[in-house]
Design a protein around this motif. Structure first.
Motif, short mmCIF file in Angstrom:
data_model
loop_
_atom_site.label_atom_id
_atom_site.label_comp_id
_atom_site.label_asym_id
_atom_site.label_seq_id
_atom_site.Cartn_x
_atom_site.Cartn_y
_atom_site.Cartn_z
N TYR A 1 -16.96 -24.65 25.01
CA TYR A 1 -15.89 -23.91 24.35
C TYR A 1 -15.50 -22.68 25.17
O TYR A 1 -14.31 -22.37 25.32
CB TYR A 1 -16.31 -23.50 22.94
CG TYR A 1 -15.26 -22.65 22.27
CD1 TYR A 1 -14.14 -23.22 21.69
CD2 TYR A 1 -15.39 -21.25 22.23
CE1 TYR A 1 -13.16 -22.45 21.09
CE2 TYR A 1 -14.41 -20.47 21.63
CZ TYR A 1 -13.30 -21.07 21.07
OH TYR A 1 -12.33 -20.30 20.49
N LEU B 1 -18.77 -30.90 22.93
CA LEU B 1 -18.19 -29.59 22.64
C LEU B 1 -19.27 -28.67 22.08
O LEU B 1 -19.46 -28.56 20.88
CB LEU B 1 -17.02 -29.72 21.65
CG LEU B 1 -16.27 -28.42 21.35
CD1 LEU B 1 -15.68 -27.83 22.62
CD2 LEU B 1 -15.18 -28.67 20.31
N GLU C 1 -8.25 -17.85 19.23
CA GLU C 1 -9.32 -17.24 20.02
C GLU C 1 -8.97 -15.81 20.41
O GLU C 1 -9.78 -14.90 20.24
CB GLU C 1 -9.59 -18.07 21.27
CG GLU C 1 -10.50 -17.42 22.29
CD GLU C 1 -11.88 -17.10 21.73
OE1 GLU C 1 -12.50 -16.12 22.20
OE2 GLU C 1 -12.35 -17.83 20.83
N THR D 1 -11.72 -21.61 26.78
CA THR D 1 -10.98 -20.39 26.48
C THR D 1 -10.30 -19.80 27.72
O THR D 1 -9.46 -18.90 27.58
CB THR D 1 -11.90 -19.32 25.87
OG1 THR D 1 -12.96 -19.02 26.78
CG2 THR D 1 -12.48 -19.81 24.54
N LEU E 1 -19.34 -24.43 15.02
CA LEU E 1 -18.52 -23.83 16.08
C LEU E 1 -17.30 -23.12 15.51
O LEU E 1 -17.01 -21.98 15.89
CB LEU E 1 -18.09 -24.90 17.08
CG LEU E 1 -17.20 -24.40 18.23
CD1 LEU E 1 -17.95 -23.36 19.07
CD2 LEU E 1 -16.75 -25.56 19.11
#
Length: 318
Positions: A253, A248, A172, A257, A275
């Motif tokens: 999400y 999800l 991420e 993070t 996703l």
């Protein structure tokens, strides 16, 4: 004063011996493989180590022999002031290292090509399907998505023993590295990139997974478990995960993070199918444009894009 110095030396010796006994209980996971890739890597490590000892041991022996033979106190030592080059010695001192380096290069090249992470492993049959798992490195936890089953987990992997696992990996924000020492290769997970990895477990068991690249203050608690189980046990686990009330989606999400330490295992029974694609292309948030689309727009505005547009218009006008 002399006795104090000896006491300190004796204490240091006992401390080193004691620490050696403590370390003897440690497990070197790399040398205890349970997967096809990890076993090949162990073979390469041990073979390289033995070949390098072929140089190291003779050199260590030669150092001791020369120190004793040519010590100033040895009056009978050989003295050759007119000694010049020896082709036999030079062939030996250069030939042996070159031969060992050549063998190491061939072995490393063979194993690197045969077990290249993005390539399917050589044990896969034509009628056999790999289990796909999409992994995302967060701060400081791992998100594992099973697109075929529509489920996802935090810090836990289940996979059937004897079935090849195909992994896609990204991150991420902070670069990290995915590693299960008893199964195989370290692979880096980086933002906006999609790395690929194939692993295969030959035995049932639980294996320690870890991040192999420092990623901040929560790095030490970013471990996970890989469970290699029978097909029935895997299907039962999938059924258990599907009973979770957590979904999800994009908003979930975004919440994941956020930075958090020593995260417990979580299950998600429903996932957005695109996703992982949106994480790689940096367009998870609603209304944001994906990198792939932005690159296409940028290419269209470039000189090459304008030339192609003129050519297309000419073809269409005909």
């Amino acid at each position: 004063m002399l006795w104090v110095g000896w006491k300190k030396k004796i204490f240091n010796i006992f401390a080193i011996v004691g620490l050696s006994f403590l370390l003897s209980a440690c497990k070197i996971l790399v040398l205890q493989p349970e997967g096809l890739v990890a076993k090949a890597q162990r073979t390469l490590i041990i073979t390289s180590f033995v070949l390098m000892l072929c140089i190291v041991i003779p050199v260590m022996i030669a150092i001791v022999v020369f120190a004793i033979k040519y010590h100033v106190s040895n009056k009978d030592r050989e003295y050759l002031p007119e000694w010049s080059e020896s082709y036999s010695i030079e062939c030996f001192t250069w030939g042996v290292p070159i031969l060992i380096i050549t063998v190491l290069a061939i072995l490393s090249g063979y194993f690197t090509y045969r077990y290249e992470p993005s390539k399917s492993l050589p044990i896969l049959r034509a009628d056999e399907k790999s289990l796909q798992i999409d992994a995302i490195a967060l701060e400081w936890k791992w998100l594992f998505i099973y697109p075929e089953y529509g489920i996802a987990t935090i810090n836990e992997i289940y996979a059937p023993t004897g079935q090849q696992v195909f992994m896609q990996l990204t991150a991420e924000s902070v670069m990290n590295a995915f590693w299960v020492p008893q199964l195989g290769t370290v692979i880096y997970a980086m933002p906006q990139m999609n790395a690929k990895l194939h692993l295969f477990s030959e035995k049932n068991g639980s294996f320690i997974g870890m991040p192999a690249h420092y990623s901040g203050e929560g790095f030490s608690g970013m471990g996970f478990k890989w469970y290699s189980v029978s097909r029935d046990a895997f299907e039962n686990w999938v059924a258990r995960v599907r009973q979770s009330s957590l979904k999800l989606d994009r908003s979930t999400y975004v919440a994941l993070t956020r930075k958090s330490k020593r995260n417990s295992v979580l299950y998600f029974s429903g996932i957005n199918k695109d996703l992982y694609y949106r994480v790689v292309n940096r367009c998870v948030l609603a209304g944001s444009k994906c990198n792939e689309d932005l690159m296409r727009l940028a290419a269209g505005k470039s000189l090459w894009g304008r030339i192609c547009s003129v050519f297309d218009d000419g073809v269409n006008s005909e």
